[in-house]
Design an enzyme around this catalytic site. Structure first.
Site, PDB file in Angstrom:
ATOM      1  N   LYS A  13       2.526   7.648   2.518  1.00 54.31           N
ATOM      2  CA  LYS A  13       2.027   6.321   2.933  1.00 54.31           C
ATOM      3  C   LYS A  13       3.013   5.217   2.536  1.00 54.31           C
ATOM      4  O   LYS A  13       3.338   4.349   3.338  1.00 54.31           O
ATOM      5  CB  LYS A  13       0.656   6.023   2.288  1.00 54.31           C
ATOM      6  CG  LYS A  13      -0.430   7.028   2.619  1.00 54.31           C
ATOM      7  CD  LYS A  13      -1.751   6.642   1.976  1.00 54.31           C
ATOM      8  CE  LYS A  13      -1.732   6.598   0.459  1.00 54.31           C
ATOM      9  NZ  LYS A  13      -1.466   7.903  -0.187  1.00 54.31           N
ATOM     10  N   ARG A  88      -9.988   2.555   0.038  1.00 58.23           N
ATOM     11  CA  ARG A  88     -10.152   3.879  -0.558  1.00 58.23           C
ATOM     12  C   ARG A  88     -11.595   4.301  -0.629  1.00 58.23           C
ATOM     13  O   ARG A  88     -11.905   5.383  -1.122  1.00 58.23           O
ATOM     14  CB  ARG A  88      -9.564   3.885  -1.956  1.00 58.23           C
ATOM     15  CG  ARG A  88      -8.090   4.317  -1.938  1.00 58.23           C
ATOM     16  CD  ARG A  88      -7.574   4.203  -3.318  1.00 58.23           C
ATOM     17  NE  ARG A  88      -6.675   5.244  -3.685  1.00 58.23           N
ATOM     18  CZ  ARG A  88      -5.361   5.134  -3.661  1.00 58.23           C
ATOM     19  NH1 ARG A  88      -4.794   4.059  -3.172  1.00 58.23           N
ATOM     20  NH2 ARG A  88      -4.614   6.112  -4.096  1.00 58.23           N
ATOM     21  N   ARG A 127       8.847  13.711  -7.460  1.00 59.50           N
ATOM     22  CA  ARG A 127       9.080  12.307  -7.092  1.00 59.50           C
ATOM     23  C   ARG A 127       9.494  11.453  -8.291  1.00 59.50           C
ATOM     24  O   ARG A 127       8.971  11.591  -9.383  1.00 59.50           O
ATOM     25  CB  ARG A 127       7.798  11.708  -6.502  1.00 59.50           C
ATOM     26  CG  ARG A 127       7.887  10.198  -6.308  1.00 59.50           C
ATOM     27  CD  ARG A 127       6.717   9.642  -5.558  1.00 59.50           C
ATOM     28  NE  ARG A 127       5.472   9.725  -6.288  1.00 59.50           N
ATOM     29  CZ  ARG A 127       4.327   9.235  -5.852  1.00 59.50           C
ATOM     30  NH1 ARG A 127       4.276   8.666  -4.657  1.00 59.50           N
ATOM     31  NH2 ARG A 127       3.243   9.326  -6.554  1.00 59.50           N
ATOM     32  N   ARG A 154       6.209   8.450 -12.427  1.00 55.47           N
ATOM     33  CA  ARG A 154       4.918   7.802 -12.646  1.00 55.47           C
ATOM     34  C   ARG A 154       4.053   8.663 -13.564  1.00 55.47           C
ATOM     35  O   ARG A 154       4.028   9.886 -13.436  1.00 55.47           O
ATOM     36  CB  ARG A 154       4.201   7.603 -11.305  1.00 55.47           C
ATOM     37  CG  ARG A 154       4.659   6.361 -10.583  1.00 55.47           C
ATOM     38  CD  ARG A 154       4.164   6.238  -9.170  1.00 55.47           C
ATOM     39  NE  ARG A 154       2.770   6.570  -8.925  1.00 55.47           N
ATOM     40  CZ  ARG A 154       2.186   6.464  -7.731  1.00 55.47           C
ATOM     41  NH1 ARG A 154       2.890   6.005  -6.697  1.00 55.47           N
ATOM     42  NH2 ARG A 154       0.929   6.790  -7.565  1.00 55.47           N
ATOM     43  N   ARG A 165      -6.207  13.361  -8.863  1.00 54.87           N
ATOM     44  CA  ARG A 165      -6.080  12.383  -7.771  1.00 54.87           C
ATOM     45  C   ARG A 165      -6.418  13.031  -6.432  1.00 54.87           C
ATOM     46  O   ARG A 165      -7.055  12.416  -5.576  1.00 54.87           O
ATOM     47  CB  ARG A 165      -4.656  11.830  -7.736  1.00 54.87           C
ATOM     48  CG  ARG A 165      -4.397  10.829  -8.860  1.00 54.87           C
ATOM     49  CD  ARG A 165      -2.918  10.597  -9.062  1.00 54.87           C
ATOM     50  NE  ARG A 165      -2.244  10.033  -7.921  1.00 54.87           N
ATOM     51  CZ  ARG A 165      -0.932  10.167  -7.679  1.00 54.87           C
ATOM     52  NH1 ARG A 165      -0.179  10.853  -8.513  1.00 54.87           N
ATOM     53  NH2 ARG A 165      -0.401   9.608  -6.626  1.00 54.87           N
TER      54      ARG A 165
HETATM   55  P1  AP5 Z   1       5.078   8.539  -0.973  1.00 56.11           P
HETATM   56  O1  AP5 Z   1       5.530   7.723   0.198  1.00 56.11           O
HETATM   57  O2  AP5 Z   1       5.309   7.981  -2.326  1.00 56.11           O
HETATM   58  O3  AP5 Z   1       3.546   8.981  -0.794  1.00 56.11           O
HETATM   59  P2  AP5 Z   1       2.207   8.175  -0.950  1.00 56.11           P
HETATM   60  O4  AP5 Z   1       1.270   8.677   0.097  1.00 56.11           O
HETATM   61  O5  AP5 Z   1       2.485   6.697  -0.960  1.00 56.11           O
HETATM   62  O6  AP5 Z   1       1.765   8.714  -2.369  1.00 56.11           O
HETATM   63  P3  AP5 Z   1       1.164   7.958  -3.623  1.00 56.11           P
HETATM   64  O7  AP5 Z   1       1.167   8.961  -4.723  1.00 56.11           O
HETATM   65  O8  AP5 Z   1       1.890   6.668  -3.890  1.00 56.11           O
HETATM   66  O9  AP5 Z   1      -0.269   7.668  -3.111  1.00 56.11           O
HETATM   67  P4  AP5 Z   1      -1.514   7.351  -3.935  1.00 56.11           P
HETATM   68  O10 AP5 Z   1      -2.428   6.935  -2.867  1.00 56.11           O
HETATM   69  O11 AP5 Z   1      -1.994   8.404  -4.827  1.00 56.11           O
HETATM   70  O12 AP5 Z   1      -0.967   6.238  -4.953  1.00 56.11           O
HETATM   71  P5  AP5 Z   1      -1.173   4.657  -5.027  1.00 56.11           P
HETATM   72  O13 AP5 Z   1       0.080   4.096  -5.523  1.00 56.11           O
HETATM   73  O14 AP5 Z   1      -1.775   4.113  -3.791  1.00 56.11           O
HETATM   74  O15 AP5 Z   1       5.775   9.972  -0.843  1.00 56.11           O
HETATM   75  C1  AP5 Z   1       5.602  10.938  -1.860  1.00 56.11           C
HETATM   76  C2  AP5 Z   1       6.922  11.702  -2.075  1.00 56.11           C
HETATM   77  O16 AP5 Z   1       7.187  12.454  -0.900  1.00 56.11           O
HETATM   78  C3  AP5 Z   1       8.147  10.780  -2.297  1.00 56.11           C
HETATM   79  O17 AP5 Z   1       9.003  11.370  -3.218  1.00 56.11           O
HETATM   80  C4  AP5 Z   1       8.791  10.713  -0.909  1.00 56.11           C
HETATM   81  O18 AP5 Z   1      10.170  10.486  -0.992  1.00 56.11           O
HETATM   82  C5  AP5 Z   1       8.434  12.095  -0.354  1.00 56.11           C
HETATM   83  N1  AP5 Z   1       8.274  12.110   1.109  1.00 56.11           N
HETATM   84  C6  AP5 Z   1       7.700  11.143   1.893  1.00 56.11           C
HETATM   85  N2  AP5 Z   1       7.716  11.511   3.187  1.00 56.11           N
HETATM   86  C7  AP5 Z   1       8.306  12.752   3.212  1.00 56.11           C
HETATM   87  C8  AP5 Z   1       8.612  13.673   4.275  1.00 56.11           C
HETATM   88  N3  AP5 Z   1       8.326  13.393   5.566  1.00 56.11           N
HETATM   89  N4  AP5 Z   1       9.199  14.849   3.954  1.00 56.11           N
HETATM   90  C9  AP5 Z   1       9.503  15.148   2.642  1.00 56.11           C
HETATM   91  N5  AP5 Z   1       9.256  14.297   1.599  1.00 56.11           N
HETATM   92  C10 AP5 Z   1       8.657  13.123   1.890  1.00 56.11           C
HETATM   93  O19 AP5 Z   1      -2.331   4.580  -6.153  1.00 56.11           O
HETATM   94  C11 AP5 Z   1      -2.072   4.899  -7.504  1.00 56.11           C
HETATM   95  C12 AP5 Z   1      -3.314   4.613  -8.312  1.00 56.11           C
HETATM   96  O20 AP5 Z   1      -3.633   3.205  -8.235  1.00 56.11           O
HETATM   97  C13 AP5 Z   1      -4.597   5.329  -7.837  1.00 56.11           C
HETATM   98  O21 AP5 Z   1      -4.718   6.616  -8.384  1.00 56.11           O
HETATM   99  C14 AP5 Z   1      -5.671   4.357  -8.356  1.00 56.11           C
HETATM  100  O22 AP5 Z   1      -5.877   4.522  -9.751  1.00 56.11           O
HETATM  101  C15 AP5 Z   1      -5.046   2.997  -8.148  1.00 56.11           C
HETATM  102  N6  AP5 Z   1      -5.342   2.412  -6.819  1.00 56.11           N
HETATM  103  C16 AP5 Z   1      -4.446   2.072  -5.839  1.00 56.11           C
HETATM  104  N7  AP5 Z   1      -5.082   1.535  -4.787  1.00 56.11           N
HETATM  105  C17 AP5 Z   1      -6.403   1.512  -5.105  1.00 56.11           C
HETATM  106  C18 AP5 Z   1      -7.570   1.099  -4.410  1.00 56.11           C
HETATM  107  N8  AP5 Z   1      -7.491   0.590  -3.162  1.00 56.11           N
HETATM  108  N9  AP5 Z   1      -8.768   1.235  -5.021  1.00 56.11           N
HETATM  109  C19 AP5 Z   1      -8.864   1.739  -6.271  1.00 56.11           C
HETATM  110  N10 AP5 Z   1      -7.797   2.175  -6.987  1.00 56.11           N
HETATM  111  C20 AP5 Z   1      -6.580   2.064  -6.398  1.00 56.11           C
END
Ligand code: AP5
Length: 215
Positions: A13, A88, A127, A154, A165
């Site tokens: 994402k 979410r 990552r 992270r 998660r």
């Molecule tokens: P990446 O692009 O980083 O993936 P992502 O889907 O963004 O993964 P996240 O782990 O950031 O998502 P998340 O939803 O758990 O975390 P968030 O920060 O929102 O890609 C992942 C890896 O794959 C990278 O190394 C990339 O290079 C690689 N990659 C990408 N595309 C690829 C491809 N096509 N082929 C191969 N490799 C590839 O949330 C973190 C925390 O914040 C949550 O757990 C929660 O505690 C809190 N939080 C955030 N938003 C909310 C909310 N709205 N409500 C409540 N809590 C929240």
């Protein structure tokens, strides 16, 4: 253009939101990045959010909604945004719809990025991120290609937190996808492939949804 990218942790994402935002000329808004900045700056909100993030749990809605409200009120988000990590749960989906409808706007498309679980685990365990700009890398060490900051892993990418998660995503966030089906806003894309291939699929899916809706 107001677009939401949905999908499990590691689906890409953040990676794709940055690319799609650039392609369509709208800002990339990530609630995960906003929260991580609040933690790094040790704001009151960041201090409250930290223990949930470290545990791999969702941060309480009122904190996330407060943060997002401030971000979406900024000038660059007035004509659109690419949202990553939000909504979410149903409360967040409804809150977003309400705040947009108050200003006569609505979401244009919600795109779910689909990736098999074993690939998600593989991606997250290898990552590293830039603490300064949020850019992610598939290597663990070195510095950010954009700003030279040393990369870090992270806390929530440790294996036991990743498993939690993924479980929380299935229980609480996966049902959000269904919210956008009756509105005709949902598209699903395959998230495995090169970054360009996935970006092209997402961009096409957004255009298809908008064409269907007559936008
Ligand atoms: P990446 O692009 O980083 O993936 P992502 O889907 O963004 O993964 P996240 O782990 O950031 O998502 P998340 O939803 O758990 O975390 P968030 O920060 O929102 O890609 C992942 C890896 O794959 C990278 O190394 C990339 O290079 C690689 N990659 C990408 N595309 C690829 C491809 N096509 N082929 C191969 N490799 C590839 O949330 C973190 C925390 O914040 C949550 O757990 C929660 O505690 C809190 N939080 C955030 N938003 C909310 C909310 N709205 N409500 C409540 N809590 C929240």
């Amino acid at each position: 253009m107001r677009v939401i990218l949905l999908g499990p942790p590691g689906a890409g994402k953040g990676t794709q939101a940055a690319r799609i935002a650039e392609r369509f000329g709208n800002p990339h808004v990530s609630t995960g990045d906003l929260l991580r900045f609040a933690v790094a700056w040790k704001t009151d909100l960041g201090m409250k959010a930290k223990r949930y993030m470290d545990a791999g749990e969702l941060v309480p809605d009122e904190l996330v909604l407060e943060l997002l409200k401030v971000r979406l009120s900024q000038e660059d988000a007035q004509h659109g945004f690419v949202l990553d990590g939000f909504p979410r749960n149903r409360v967040q989906s409804e809150a977003l719809d309400k705040s947009l409808s108050d200003i006569g706007q609505r979401i244009d498309a919600a795109v779910e990025i689909v990736v098999p679980e074993e690939e998600l685990v593989r991606r997250l365990s290898s990552r590293a991120s830039c603490p300064s700009c949020g850019r992610t890398y598939k290597r663990r060490d070195g510095t950010c290609d954009t700003d030279g900051t040393p990369l870090f892993q992270r806390d929530d990418d440790k294996p036991e937190v990743v498993a939690k998660r993924l479980r929380i995503f299935i229980e609480q966030t996966a049902p959000v996808v269904a919210y956008y089906v009756p509105q005709g806003l949902l598209a699903r894309v395959e998230g495995v492939g090169t970054l360009d291939e996935v970006s092209d699929r997402i961009a096409k899916a957004i255009e298809d949804v908008r064409a269907r809706a007559g936008n």
